[in-house]
Scaffold this motif. Sequence first.
Motif, PDB file in Angstrom:
ATOM      1  N   SER A   1       0.833  -1.199   0.000  1.00  0.00           N
ATOM      2  CA  SER A   1       0.000   0.000   0.000  1.00  0.00           C
ATOM      3  C   SER A   1       0.868   1.249   0.000  1.00  0.00           C
ATOM      4  CB  SER A   1      -0.932   0.010   1.228  1.00  0.00           C
ATOM      5  OG  SER A   1      -1.866  -1.047   1.153  1.00  0.00           O
TER       6      SER A   1
ATOM      7  N   GLU B   1      -8.362   5.394  -1.131  1.00  0.00           N
ATOM      8  CA  GLU B   1      -8.977   6.059   0.019  1.00  0.00           C
ATOM      9  C   GLU B   1      -8.559   7.522   0.014  1.00  0.00           C
ATOM     10  OE1 GLU B   1      -7.788   4.045   3.560  1.00  0.00           O
ATOM     11  OE2 GLU B   1      -8.869   2.186   3.075  1.00  0.00           O
TER      12      GLU B   1
ATOM     13  N   THR C   1      -7.271  -0.409  -4.142  1.00  0.00           N
ATOM     14  CA  THR C   1      -8.279   0.370  -3.425  1.00  0.00           C
ATOM     15  C   THR C   1      -7.770   1.796  -3.288  1.00  0.00           C
ATOM     16  OG1 THR C   1      -8.939  -1.579  -2.150  1.00  0.00           O
ATOM     17  CG2 THR C   1      -9.650   0.564  -1.307  1.00  0.00           C
TER      18      THR C   1
ATOM     19  N   ARG D   1       0.669   5.246   1.337  1.00  0.00           N
ATOM     20  CA  ARG D   1      -0.068   6.233   2.130  1.00  0.00           C
ATOM     21  C   ARG D   1       0.742   7.518   2.204  1.00  0.00           C
ATOM     22  NH1 ARG D   1      -4.370   3.790   4.486  1.00  0.00           N
ATOM     23  NH2 ARG D   1      -4.331   1.492   4.491  1.00  0.00           N
TER      24      ARG D   1
ATOM     25  N   ALA E   1      -3.766   5.696  -0.400  1.00  0.00           N
ATOM     26  CA  ALA E   1      -4.494   6.550   0.534  1.00  0.00           C
ATOM     27  C   ALA E   1      -3.797   7.896   0.667  1.00  0.00           C
ATOM     28  CB  ALA E   1      -4.604   5.879   1.905  1.00  0.00           C
TER      29      ALA E   1
ATOM     30  N   THR F   1      -3.654  -0.527  -1.052  1.00  0.00           N
ATOM     31  CA  THR F   1      -4.456   0.681  -0.897  1.00  0.00           C
ATOM     32  C   THR F   1      -3.622   1.914  -1.188  1.00  0.00           C
ATOM     33  OG1 THR F   1      -5.871  -0.358   0.774  1.00  0.00           O
ATOM     34  CG2 THR F   1      -5.819   2.054   0.732  1.00  0.00           C
TER      35      THR F   1
END
Length: 265
Positions: free
Chosen positions: A170, A210, A208, A172, A193, A191
């Motif tokens: 992921s 976010e 995904t 972030r 994000a 993800t």
Amino acid sequence: MPASNALTEHVGAIALPSDVVTQVDAALAATKKPLCTPRPDASLLRAKLAAGATTAAELLRSPQTAIGPGDAALVGQLVARVVERRDVVLDGDADVLLDQSVSPRRGHVCVPGSLVVRGDLRVVAPLVVCGDLDVSGMIVDCGPQSVIVVLGDVNCRVLRTTGEVLVYGSLRASGFVWGYYNDNVLEVHGTLAAPVIMADDHAIEAGTIEVVHRPPGRGDWGADIFDMGRAHRHALAALVRDPAVVIDGDVDIEALARLARPWAS
């Protein structure tokens, strides 16, 4: 403030064992199916090994402008299998620069573990991180020379990318993610994000997404990404905490990246 670190000097040459070719198939099996980037070509890797490549940097070199992200990921998987894990922690800013004044060219870096940079990270040449990448400041690359591949997770304040970025885990960002230029891709298998994600004619693919702030109406890159067209730029400007960053209703991305807290809400 600590001086900038040339990452090549801290990682050094990653030597490969003599029987490394026997691990190519296992490394290929460990590579993930791409979301949109080309699959790795194991025959290219075997050819480099047959030609006498003995370090990870030699496997990352390409006669083209830069190695593809899939092929770089395959090198990372191979290194992760045959080289003892070693994490790298740097205080201050760090650089991965392409030095063409020496032979062989410096700047192709594979970290056989995780990389922590307590500052900004500037990447102008291929970088593969076999573990996680944790950057307290900005990650800034320079496509098409730069290719960033991370087999783990990425944490940063800001990602500003014009090149190829491939993250198996992921990603972030506490500030924002901004992709610019249309020939390269940000691909995150886990993800992605961030409070705000912006794509200025730059493809972004993730398992995904976010976000905290969404643009008004679905744009060129979906409902979660500001496409940097006129309507989305004005909406983005309304979110900025510091009005000095907004000029004639448009956002100065360079100035925005320097703000510790860029968003008003």
